[in-house]
Design a protein around this motif. Structure first.
Motif, short mmCIF file in Angstrom:
data_model
loop_
_atom_site.label_atom_id
_atom_site.label_comp_id
_atom_site.label_asym_id
_atom_site.label_seq_id
_atom_site.Cartn_x
_atom_site.Cartn_y
_atom_site.Cartn_z
N GLU A 191 0.85 -1.20 0.00
CA GLU A 191 0.00 0.00 0.00
C GLU A 191 0.88 1.25 0.00
O GLU A 191 1.42 1.64 1.04
N PRO A 192 1.08 1.88 -1.15
CA PRO A 192 1.94 3.06 -1.23
C PRO A 192 1.52 4.18 -0.28
O PRO A 192 2.35 5.01 0.13
N CYS A 193 0.24 4.23 0.07
CA CYS A 193 -0.25 5.29 0.95
C CYS A 193 0.37 5.23 2.35
O CYS A 193 0.25 6.20 3.11
N THR A 194 0.97 4.12 2.71
CA THR A 194 1.56 4.02 4.04
C THR A 194 2.98 4.59 4.10
O THR A 194 3.52 4.79 5.19
N ILE A 195 3.57 4.86 2.95
CA ILE A 195 4.94 5.37 2.92
C ILE A 195 4.99 6.77 3.53
O ILE A 195 4.18 7.64 3.20
N GLY A 196 5.94 6.95 4.43
CA GLY A 196 6.11 8.25 5.07
C GLY A 196 5.18 8.50 6.23
O GLY A 196 5.16 9.60 6.79
N ARG A 197 4.42 7.47 6.64
CA ARG A 197 3.43 7.66 7.70
C ARG A 197 3.80 6.86 8.95
O ARG A 197 4.47 5.84 8.88
N THR A 198 3.36 7.37 10.09
CA THR A 198 3.39 6.64 11.34
C THR A 198 1.94 6.28 11.67
O THR A 198 1.10 7.18 11.81
N LEU A 199 1.66 4.99 11.76
CA LEU A 199 0.28 4.52 11.95
C LEU A 199 0.15 3.87 13.31
O LEU A 199 0.68 2.78 13.54
N ARG A 200 -0.54 4.54 14.21
CA ARG A 200 -0.81 4.00 15.54
C ARG A 200 -2.19 3.36 15.49
O ARG A 200 -3.16 3.98 15.04
N PHE A 201 -2.27 2.12 15.95
CA PHE A 201 -3.54 1.42 15.75
C PHE A 201 -3.78 0.34 16.81
O PHE A 201 -2.86 -0.15 17.46
N GLY A 202 -5.06 0.03 16.96
CA GLY A 202 -5.50 -1.08 17.78
C GLY A 202 -6.62 -1.79 17.04
O GLY A 202 -6.94 -1.44 15.89
N ASN A 203 -7.23 -2.76 17.68
CA ASN A 203 -8.35 -3.45 17.03
C ASN A 203 -9.64 -2.64 17.06
O ASN A 203 -10.50 -2.80 16.20
N GLY A 204 -9.75 -1.73 18.03
CA GLY A 204 -10.96 -0.93 18.11
C GLY A 204 -12.18 -1.78 18.42
O GLY A 204 -12.08 -2.95 18.80
N GLY A 205 -13.34 -1.21 18.24
CA GLY A 205 -14.59 -1.93 18.46
C GLY A 205 -15.28 -2.23 17.14
O GLY A 205 -14.87 -1.75 16.08
N GLU A 206 -16.31 -3.03 17.20
CA GLU A 206 -17.01 -3.42 15.98
C GLU A 206 -17.57 -2.22 15.23
O GLU A 206 -17.69 -2.23 14.00
N GLN A 207 -17.91 -1.19 15.96
CA GLN A 207 -18.53 -0.02 15.33
C GLN A 207 -17.51 0.97 14.79
O GLN A 207 -17.86 1.85 14.00
N THR A 208 -16.24 0.83 15.20
CA THR A 208 -15.25 1.83 14.82
C THR A 208 -14.14 1.30 13.92
O THR A 208 -13.55 2.05 13.15
N ALA A 209 -13.85 0.02 14.03
CA ALA A 209 -12.74 -0.56 13.26
C ALA A 209 -13.12 -0.72 11.80
O ALA A 209 -14.29 -0.95 11.45
#
Length: 218
Positions: A191-209
């Motif tokens: 995914e080229p869109c991830t280049i140059g990015r810092t992505l902080r993430f979790g699984n979240g909830g069913e309504q948000t992920a």
């Protein structure tokens, strides 16, 4: 097909990552320190490469990186000894980035942690401080290179089953399964869109992920 070299090839995330990459046709090299771990790495379809990244210089690292299309850094000292934490999580990681540049391998994915910021808030006397400090330094080093870098910063890792969904969380909260982290690494590599990015993430909830590919898109 891409050739991917994964540092920390016997880690829990890396062992989940390799089969995902192999299944889509990539060629994977898993770098390990202990030759006894080769069988586990190869069982997932990767080729095991025994190397002591803690002691290798930039030129030696460049030799094993050369010829690959991307680097994934998923290695770590595992906590405990601050000196070794700095040696692996900061110093070896930084050398691997310099080595990737030397070898002409521009794509680099760093597996960091969700709290890796300048003001991470871990007190200097805390046993976790060395890790927090080392990861922040390594992330900053990657940002200062000419590499096509992505910093993946997952929340607290769990052994839960994969959900295939994540929540990008700039505030740095949440938990996430190791299997989903592996899937995020695999997706970020294409995914080229991830280049140059810092992505902080979790699984979240069913309504948000969101589905991983959707969450990583621009």
């Amino acid at each position: 097909m891409s050739r991917i070299i994964v540092f920390g090839g016997h880690g829990r995330i890396a062992l989940l990552l390799a089969p995902l990459l192999v299944e889509r046709g990539d060629e994977v090299t898993g770098v390990i320190r202990n030759p006894d771990h080769a069988g586990d790495v190869e069982a997932g379809g990767a080729s095991a490469l025994v190397a002591d990244i803690e002691t290798m210089d930039v030129e030696a690292l460049a030799e094993i990186i050369r010829g690959h299309d991307a680097v994934v850094w998923s290695a770590g000292a595992g906590g405990g000894d601050p000196q070794r934490t700095y040696a692996v999580d900061r110093d070896a990681a930084e050398r691997s980035m310099d080595a990737a540049e030397l070898a002409g391998v521009r794509r680099y994915v760093m597996v960091s942690w969700i709290g890796s910021t300048a003001d991470h808030g871990v007190p200097e006397g805390d046993s976790f401080f060395a890790y927090a400090d080392a990861k922040w330094a390594a992330d900053e080093h990657l940002r200062g290179t000419g590499l096509e870098g992505t910093i993946l910063a997952p929340g607290t890792l769990t052994l839960d089953d994969p959900t295939g969904r994540i929540l990008i969380d700039p505030e740095g909260r949440g938990e996430v399964s190791r299997a989903d982290v592996a899937a995020v690494i695999a997706a970020s590599l294409v995914e080229p869109c991830t280049i140059g990015r810092t992505l902080r993430f979790g699984n979240g909830g069913e309504q948000t992920a969101l589905p991983i590919a959707e969450a990583l898109a621009c």
